[in-house]
Design a protein around this motif. Structure first.
Motif, PDB file in Angstrom:
ATOM      1  N   ASP A 189      18.707  42.778 -57.084  1.00  0.00           N
ATOM      2  CA  ASP A 189      17.104  43.521 -56.848  1.00  0.00           C
ATOM      3  C   ASP A 189      16.079  43.033 -57.427  1.00  0.00           C
ATOM      4  OD1 ASP A 189      17.395  43.772 -59.121  1.00  0.00           O
ATOM      5  OD2 ASP A 189      17.593  45.755 -59.553  1.00  0.00           O
ATOM      6  N   VAL A 190      16.047  41.602 -57.535  1.00  0.00           N
ATOM      7  CA  VAL A 190      15.007  40.621 -57.500  1.00  0.00           C
ATOM      8  C   VAL A 190      14.339  39.978 -55.643  1.00  0.00           C
ATOM      9  CG1 VAL A 190      14.140  38.433 -58.617  1.00  0.00           C
ATOM     10  CG2 VAL A 190      16.004  39.480 -59.336  1.00  0.00           C
ATOM     11  N   PRO A 191      12.964  40.444 -55.490  1.00  0.00           N
ATOM     12  CA  PRO A 191      12.258  39.792 -54.045  1.00  0.00           C
ATOM     13  C   PRO A 191      12.603  38.574 -54.147  1.00  0.00           C
ATOM     14  CG  PRO A 191      10.666  41.584 -55.726  1.00  0.00           C
ATOM     15  CD  PRO A 191      12.447  40.918 -56.294  1.00  0.00           C
ATOM     16  N   CYS A 192      13.691  37.639 -52.983  1.00  0.00           N
ATOM     17  CA  CYS A 192      13.870  36.540 -52.731  1.00  0.00           C
ATOM     18  C   CYS A 192      12.738  35.002 -53.286  1.00  0.00           C
ATOM     19  CB  CYS A 192      14.817  36.866 -51.072  1.00  0.00           C
ATOM     20  SG  CYS A 192      16.157  37.123 -51.324  1.00  0.00           S
ATOM     21  N   HIS A 193      11.853  35.726 -52.539  1.00  0.00           N
ATOM     22  CA  HIS A 193      10.945  34.292 -53.448  1.00  0.00           C
ATOM     23  C   HIS A 193      10.555  34.277 -54.092  1.00  0.00           C
ATOM     24  CE1 HIS A 193       8.323  37.343 -54.810  1.00  0.00           C
ATOM     25  NE2 HIS A 193       7.708  38.498 -53.069  1.00  0.00           N
ATOM     26  N   SER A 194      11.572  34.359 -55.449  1.00  0.00           N
ATOM     27  CA  SER A 194      11.473  34.705 -57.157  1.00  0.00           C
ATOM     28  C   SER A 194      12.615  33.902 -57.270  1.00  0.00           C
ATOM     29  CB  SER A 194      10.595  35.799 -58.307  1.00  0.00           C
ATOM     30  OG  SER A 194      11.411  36.772 -57.333  1.00  0.00           O
ATOM     31  N   LEU A 195      13.809  33.721 -56.753  1.00  0.00           N
ATOM     32  CA  LEU A 195      14.923  32.846 -56.562  1.00  0.00           C
ATOM     33  C   LEU A 195      14.430  31.784 -56.623  1.00  0.00           C
ATOM     34  CD1 LEU A 195      17.149  35.163 -55.000  1.00  0.00           C
ATOM     35  CD2 LEU A 195      16.889  35.502 -57.285  1.00  0.00           C
ATOM     36  N   SER A 196      15.649  31.159 -56.795  1.00  0.00           N
ATOM     37  CA  SER A 196      15.503  29.706 -56.544  1.00  0.00           C
ATOM     38  C   SER A 196      15.497  29.063 -55.252  1.00  0.00           C
ATOM     39  CB  SER A 196      15.787  28.606 -57.670  1.00  0.00           C
ATOM     40  OG  SER A 196      17.576  28.608 -57.263  1.00  0.00           O
ATOM     41  N   ALA A 197      15.682  27.724 -54.403  1.00  0.00           N
ATOM     42  CA  ALA A 197      15.552  27.510 -53.347  1.00  0.00           C
ATOM     43  C   ALA A 197      16.773  27.348 -52.762  1.00  0.00           C
ATOM     44  CB  ALA A 197      15.422  26.056 -53.187  1.00  0.00           C
ATOM     45  N   GLY A 198      18.009  26.910 -54.138  1.00  0.00           N
ATOM     46  CA  GLY A 198      19.499  26.673 -53.817  1.00  0.00           C
ATOM     47  C   GLY A 198      20.171  28.466 -54.394  1.00  0.00           C
ATOM     48  N   GLN A 199      19.471  29.119 -54.553  1.00  0.00           N
ATOM     49  CA  GLN A 199      19.940  30.805 -55.097  1.00  0.00           C
ATOM     50  C   GLN A 199      18.994  31.426 -53.504  1.00  0.00           C
ATOM     51  OE1 GLN A 199      17.357  31.635 -58.162  1.00  0.00           O
ATOM     52  NE2 GLN A 199      19.204  32.604 -59.619  1.00  0.00           N
ATOM     53  N   GLN A 200      18.324  31.687 -53.014  1.00  0.00           N
ATOM     54  CA  GLN A 200      17.749  31.859 -51.899  1.00  0.00           C
ATOM     55  C   GLN A 200      18.850  31.147 -50.676  1.00  0.00           C
ATOM     56  OE1 GLN A 200      13.633  31.777 -50.097  1.00  0.00           O
ATOM     57  NE2 GLN A 200      12.960  31.192 -51.915  1.00  0.00           N
ATOM     58  N   ARG A 201      19.381  30.005 -50.650  1.00  0.00           N
ATOM     59  CA  ARG A 201      20.014  29.724 -50.068  1.00  0.00           C
ATOM     60  C   ARG A 201      21.247  30.645 -49.537  1.00  0.00           C
ATOM     61  NH1 ARG A 201      20.882  27.644 -45.360  1.00  0.00           N
ATOM     62  NH2 ARG A 201      22.174  26.333 -44.941  1.00  0.00           N
ATOM     63  N   ARG A 202      22.035  30.901 -51.174  1.00  0.00           N
ATOM     64  CA  ARG A 202      22.968  30.969 -51.222  1.00  0.00           C
ATOM     65  C   ARG A 202      23.468  32.594 -51.112  1.00  0.00           C
ATOM     66  NH1 ARG A 202      24.805  30.640 -57.023  1.00  0.00           N
ATOM     67  NH2 ARG A 202      22.607  28.944 -57.311  1.00  0.00           N
ATOM     68  N   VAL A 203      21.608  32.601 -50.614  1.00  0.00           N
ATOM     69  CA  VAL A 203      22.030  34.875 -49.687  1.00  0.00           C
ATOM     70  C   VAL A 203      22.030  34.529 -48.662  1.00  0.00           C
ATOM     71  CG1 VAL A 203      20.251  36.630 -49.880  1.00  0.00           C
ATOM     72  CG2 VAL A 203      20.096  35.069 -51.548  1.00  0.00           C
ATOM     73  N   GLY A 204      21.551  33.728 -47.732  1.00  0.00           N
ATOM     74  CA  GLY A 204      22.133  33.697 -46.307  1.00  0.00           C
ATOM     75  C   GLY A 204      23.716  33.289 -45.981  1.00  0.00           C
ATOM     76  N   LEU A 205      24.214  32.407 -46.997  1.00  0.00           N
ATOM     77  CA  LEU A 205      25.021  31.956 -47.155  1.00  0.00           C
ATOM     78  C   LEU A 205      26.143  33.273 -47.513  1.00  0.00           C
ATOM     79  CD1 LEU A 205      25.310  27.976 -48.401  1.00  0.00           C
ATOM     80  CD2 LEU A 205      25.986  29.111 -46.294  1.00  0.00           C
ATOM     81  N   ALA A 206      26.032  34.076 -47.871  1.00  0.00           N
ATOM     82  CA  ALA A 206      26.597  35.146 -48.731  1.00  0.00           C
ATOM     83  C   ALA A 206      27.189  35.513 -47.472  1.00  0.00           C
ATOM     84  CB  ALA A 206      25.814  36.302 -49.376  1.00  0.00           C
TER      85      ALA A 206
END
Lengths: 60, 209, 251, 222
Positions: free
Chosen positions: B125-142
């Motif tokens: 439930d964290v907005p993706c812009h406050s995640l790191s680049a790698g974490q954002q990437r992992r959202v897509g890869l989920a």
């Protein structure tokens, strides 16, 4: 001469000479512009194309 | 499950990328597209999944010619690229929820399971812009965990991932192939898919000088 | 959506065939344009009688009306060519559509300028918010949009399709724009007489007008063919026949 | 239908996460309207005479300003590509986007338009015509604007270009919209005008979504 009595009458067009000749002048300018711009486009294309062709033939 | 390309011709910025190029992706196969920058790797993948019109040639899906009007490909392909369509203002869960709306083949597990697999459990439930680049990437890869689509088209899936993450994705690809799916991807990593040989396609060799 | 078309239609799609056939037609259209325009303008300037109300300024009609008609039909042609290009994926149609835009815009300028000049002796002002003139101005804006969009894309294939869509959207809108402008005009300026609409024009007035309209169309065809031929060469420059054309040019 | 609803839900969620997107067109609308008394004259009779046109022009510009971004963020972060490779209907997505854009631009403008009307001394009998004409007219602006936005989304200089493409198409709506308010302010019947605006809306509702999705495909696949 047509519907005019004299040549100067024809040039003056009653009192509307300025407007009539201005209109025909504008038309002429736009006609010439169209022809000239198309011709320049053509010339430019062939100049570039010849240069490119020479370059390609030169490398082989 | 096959995707086949014949007589592909593609020109970009006065440069011919492919000419008379053919490609065949079989069932249970991993194909890695390699080549220098600008050799047309991304262009090829985009053509394969129907995201580019800048080519001439024939594409067959399951032996059926695709004329660009009705496209059965879209039901069966998962396309993941470096941009990946993750919205910064939405949370990881909302992002994945929307992706599942768009792509009905993302149905293998629940969103929470997928987030747990990519190590984002607790971040849902964290907005993706406050995640790191790698974490954002992992959202897509989920999506890879969610997807039951037979063909995966992955454009640089490993950028911004750490070594552990890359290993997990390779295992995931192996599992996908084991279940009969196929993968075509581009990557700069030395791809190691456990128990499977990767077929390389070198675009530098097909390029026309 | 796709209808089977006769054979000549697909032949037209071949760039070489298009280039050859327009090369044959071009001199004839050029000759016709010169003759018709000369005859029409001399007839209109010298022999046609002066209008009893407007006097000799009426002679501007022989430029203004043909250019207005041509500017509109040029837009229509552009949109239809774009649609043909979209539906049958015919590149030549896109080439023709692309060549239409700059010509049509210049003709719309001609119509506006001559309309303004005509307005001075008729209404006493260089610009009047007359329904026809305003609609022509909007048409010019539509042309400007198409030209701007066409030049904004780097990729020719997408610029072709994008401009085709824009000109089709414009084509659907033109009748609505015309109707709305006419309606607006009657609301704000009742009882202004429109110069170009004469209930009964005697034959010695409208025959030269007809000649001029035909002359304008022939002229349009000439410029269109010249521009489209260059564009065809540009797009096909890798093919052997274009290389031959280039080598033979200027010899 | 389900997909349309969830697409609308997503768009609304995105808008509410970025509240500036709602405020900006409204602020722009107010500012443009305020320029006229400052630039021309604060005389009440003059203002009440030009009010219909000025308010409509300001609303039109506010719509145009905000419609430029309707597809941009989705294009930049790759969402648009995912939408194109999806087997779901692109038309539904387009409709959801346009509807959301209208809700945050045209609809809100119609709601606050009485405020501007009051500042322009519009006769009170014209208020109803103003609100209703904006409610019926601005969806057309969103639809037409979305065509322009879809055509220019892949271009770097989209902003200026979209005005060139779209403004000529806005003219009929402006004429009939301002005409409605004028008639309403004079106490005349406005049904005829509203019918014209509605007819234009129906036509663009039927045709524009196809043009928008075709344009999006061109922009993404180029």
């Amino acid at each position: 001469m047509g519907s005019f009595t004299s040549f100067s009458d024809f040039i003056q067009m009653g009192t509307h000479g300025l407007y009539v000749w201005l209109s025909y002048g504008i038309a002429l300018v736009i006609f010439i512009y169209n022809i000239v711009s198309a011709y320049l486009l053509k010339r430019q294309f062939f100049i570039n194309a010849k240069r490119r062709l020479r370059r390609e033939q030169g490398t082989i | 499950m096959t995707l086949e390309v014949k007589n592909l011709f593609c020109e970009r910025d006065e440069r011919i990328l492919f000419s008379n190029f053919s490609l065949h992706i079989n069932t249970a196969e991993v194909v890695q597209v390699i080549g220098q920058n600008g050799s047309g790797k991304t262009t090829l993948l985009r053509i394969l999944c129907g995201l580019s019109d800048a080519y001439t040639g024939d594409i067959f899906w399951q032996g059926k010619y695709l004329d660009g009007e009705s496209d059965e490909r879209y039901h069966a392909v998962l396309y993941v690229e470096h941009l990946s369509g993750v919205k910064g203002t939405l949370t990881a869960e909302e992002n994945l929820h929307w992706m599942m709306q768009l792509d009905k083949s993302l149905n293998k597990c629940s969103i929470m399971d997928a987030l747990q697999q990519v190590g984002l459990y607790g971040f849902e439930d964290v907005p993706c812009h406050s995640l790191s680049a790698g974490q954002q990437r992992r959202v897509g890869l989920a999506r890879l965990y969610l997807s039951s689509a037979p063909l995966w088209i992955l454009d640089e899936p490993f950028t911004a991932l750490d070594k552990k993450g890359v290993g997990e994705k390779e295992a995931l690809i192996a599992n996908h192939v084991h279940e009969g799916g196929s993968v075509i991807l581009t990557t700069h990593h030395d791809l190691m898919v456990p128990g499977k040989t990767v077929r390389p396609i070198n675009l530098d060799e097909v390029a026309v000088i | 959506m796709k209808i089977k078309m006769p054979r000549w239609f697909y032949q037209l799609a071949s760039p070489k065939w298009f280039y050859d056939i327009t090369g044959m037609l071009l001199p004839w259209f050029g000759l016709a344009a010169i003759l018709l325009l000369l005859v029409g303008s001399i007839w209109g300037l010298v022999f046609a009688p002066a209008d009893y109300q407007q006097g000799n300024s009426f002679r501007i009609i022989y430029i203004h009306v043909p250019s207005s008609i041509l500017a509109q039909s040029c837009y229509m042609m552009m949109a239809i060519a774009g649609a043909v290009g979209l539906i049958w994926k015919m590149k030549i149609a896109h080439v023709v559509a692309g060549a239409c835009a700059p010509i049509g815009a210049s003709i719309a300028v001609m119509s506006l300028a001559t309309g303004a000049v005509w307005g001075k002796p008729t209404w006493g002002a260089w610009w009047v918010w007359d329904a026809r003139l305003t609609a022509m101005l909007v048409l010019l804006f539509l042309y400007i949009g198409v030209i701007a969009l066409n030049s904004a894309f780097e990729n020719k294939a997408s610029s072709d399709k994008a401009t085709a869509i824009l000109s089709l959207v414009g084509l659907v809108n033109i009748p609505i724009i015309k109707y709305s402008v006419e309606w607006w005009n009657t609301l704000h300026q009742p009882a202004t007489f429109t110069v170009t609409e004469k209930p009964a024009m005697p034959p010695e007035m409208w025959i030269p007008l007809l000649v001029m309209v035909l002359g304008f169309y022939c002229f349009f065809a000439v410029v269109l063919m010249i521009r489209a031929r260059i564009e065809v060469l540009e797009r096909e420059k890798r093919s052997d026949w274009v290389k031959k054309v280039i080598e033979n040019y200027g010899r | 239908m389900n997909f349309l609803l969830s697409a609308i839900k997503r768009e609304l969620l995105l808008v509410f996460r970025r509240r500036n997107d709602i405020i900006n067109p409204l602020a722009f609308f107010l500012m443009v309207a305020v320029l006229f008394p400052l630039g021309v004259s604060p005389d009440p009779t003059f203002l009440s005479e030009v009010a219909p046109g000025v308010i409509w022009v300001a609303a039109l510009l506010a719509c145009l300003l905000s419609v430029d971004g309707i597809f941009r963020s989705d294009y930049e972060d790759g969402s648009l590509e995912q939408m194109l490779v999806s087997s779901e209907s692109l038309l539904a997505l387009v409709l959801a986007k346009v509807l959301t854009h209208w809700l945050v631009s045209g609809f809100c403008l119609a709601i606050i338009s009485p405020l501007v009307a009051m500042m322009f001394f519009l006769p009170e009998q014209g208020y109803f015509a103003l609100i209703v004409s904006l409610l019926i007219g601005t969806p057309t602006l969103s639809l037409m604007g979305a065509i322009g936005a879809a055509l220019t989304v892949a271009l770097r200089k989209g902003g200026v270009l979209i005005s060139l493409l779209v403004l000529p198409l806005y003219i009929p709506v402006l004429i009939f919209g301002a005409g409605t308010v004028q008639a309403g302010a004079m106490g005349l019947a406005i049904q005829g005008y509203l019918a014209l605006l509605a007819a234009i809306l129906v036509l663009s509702l039927m045709l524009a979504p196809f043009a928008i999705s075709a344009a999006l495909k061109i922009s993404v696949r180029s």
